[in-house]
Design a protein around this motif. Structure first.
Motif, mmCIF file in Angstrom:
data_model
loop_
_atom_site.group_PDB
_atom_site.id
_atom_site.type_symbol
_atom_site.label_atom_id
_atom_site.label_comp_id
_atom_site.label_asym_id
_atom_site.label_seq_id
_atom_site.Cartn_x
_atom_site.Cartn_y
_atom_site.Cartn_z
ATOM 1 N N UNK A 1 3.108 8.785 -8.066
ATOM 2 C CA UNK A 1 4.315 8.838 -8.762
ATOM 3 C C UNK A 1 5.139 7.748 -8.162
ATOM 4 N N UNK A 2 5.871 7.060 -9.155
ATOM 5 C CA UNK A 2 6.797 5.773 -8.758
ATOM 6 C C UNK A 2 8.147 6.125 -9.072
ATOM 7 N N UNK A 3 9.224 6.541 -8.058
ATOM 8 C CA UNK A 3 10.315 6.860 -8.229
ATOM 9 C C UNK A 3 11.496 5.854 -8.090
ATOM 10 N N UNK A 4 12.619 5.819 -8.448
ATOM 11 C CA UNK A 4 13.720 5.084 -8.125
ATOM 12 C C UNK A 4 13.455 3.522 -8.478
ATOM 13 N N UNK A 5 12.761 3.530 -9.855
ATOM 14 C CA UNK A 5 12.563 2.176 -10.496
ATOM 15 C C UNK A 5 13.858 1.651 -11.083
ATOM 16 N N UNK A 6 14.056 0.299 -11.136
ATOM 17 C CA UNK A 6 15.115 -0.178 -11.478
ATOM 18 C C UNK A 6 15.060 -0.061 -13.395
ATOM 19 N N UNK B 1 15.183 4.341 -23.440
ATOM 20 C CA UNK B 1 15.504 3.733 -22.185
ATOM 21 C C UNK B 1 14.667 4.511 -21.115
ATOM 22 N N UNK B 2 14.385 3.526 -19.911
ATOM 23 C CA UNK B 2 13.575 4.167 -18.945
ATOM 24 C C UNK B 2 14.319 5.116 -18.295
ATOM 25 N N UNK B 3 13.693 6.071 -17.636
ATOM 26 C CA UNK B 3 14.582 7.075 -16.789
ATOM 27 C C UNK B 3 14.372 6.744 -15.235
ATOM 28 N N UNK B 4 13.663 5.713 -14.960
ATOM 29 C CA UNK B 4 13.487 5.298 -13.659
ATOM 30 C C UNK B 4 12.493 5.678 -12.825
ATOM 31 N N UNK B 5 11.468 6.342 -13.419
ATOM 32 C CA UNK B 5 10.192 6.915 -12.770
ATOM 33 C C UNK B 5 8.892 6.850 -13.547
ATOM 34 N N UNK B 6 7.825 6.649 -12.989
ATOM 35 C CA UNK B 6 6.489 6.353 -13.587
ATOM 36 C C UNK B 6 5.446 7.177 -12.992
ATOM 37 N N UNK C 1 12.932 -3.277 -4.962
ATOM 38 C CA UNK C 1 12.637 -4.100 -5.985
ATOM 39 C C UNK C 1 14.126 -4.370 -6.720
ATOM 40 N N UNK C 2 14.667 -5.343 -6.937
ATOM 41 C CA UNK C 2 15.998 -5.345 -7.804
ATOM 42 C C UNK C 2 16.852 -4.612 -7.294
ATOM 43 N N UNK C 3 17.084 -4.584 -5.983
ATOM 44 C CA UNK C 3 18.176 -3.876 -5.329
ATOM 45 C C UNK C 3 17.884 -1.984 -5.163
#
Length: 138
Positions: A41-46, A77-82, A104-106
């Motif tokens: 799980x990848x969270x808090x993505x820009x 639009x992205x929800x910021x997780x993948x 990553x990007x802040x």
């Protein structure tokens, strides 16, 4: 980096160090609880990252064979997780240990082992990502 993710990152690093010092085998590691899944799980993505951007970041630890970036059904639009699946489950350990807490990007990424149940449309996406064997069915 916010305080909570820094603390979590420190706890994981401390746990990994304790396992190394104690000579804990791979089978005794906390990562072994997830040895039957190659998903993370990848969270808090820009929000402006694409699937390609995510693959570029995570391919340094293994060969991704599936990615599902959560998107809003109406806007796209992205929800910021993948969710990302590696070809080799051991790559998940490298990704969790090395990318969790990275900026990553802040934004501070959250990366953890997970279980993911493929949806019907995900199987077609996974086949499309099989670059080496385009005709193979999974």
């Amino acid at each position: 980096m916010n305080r909570g993710s820094y603390t979590t990152k420190r706890r994981i690093a401390k746990l990994n160090d304790q396992e190394l010092e104690a000579g804990v085998s791979e089978k005794g590691s906390w990562h072994n609880d997830y040895n039957d899944t190659a998903f993370i799980f990848i969270g808090s993505l820009p929000y402006n990252l694409t699937e390609g951007d995510i693959l570029t970041i995570f391919s340094q630890y293994g060969n991704p064979v599936f990615i599902k970036l959560a998107r809003d059904k109406e806007t796209g639009k992205s929800k910021g997780f993948a969710f990302l699946k590696y070809e080799d489950q051991r790559s998940t350990i490298l990704a969790v240990d090395n990318i969790d807490g990275a900026a990553v990007l802040g934004r501070t990424l959250r990366v953890d082992h997970t279980y993911y149940k493929n949806k019907d449309d995900d199987e077609e996406l996974e086949r499309a990502m099989s670059f080496d064997k385009p005709n193979e069915r999974r």
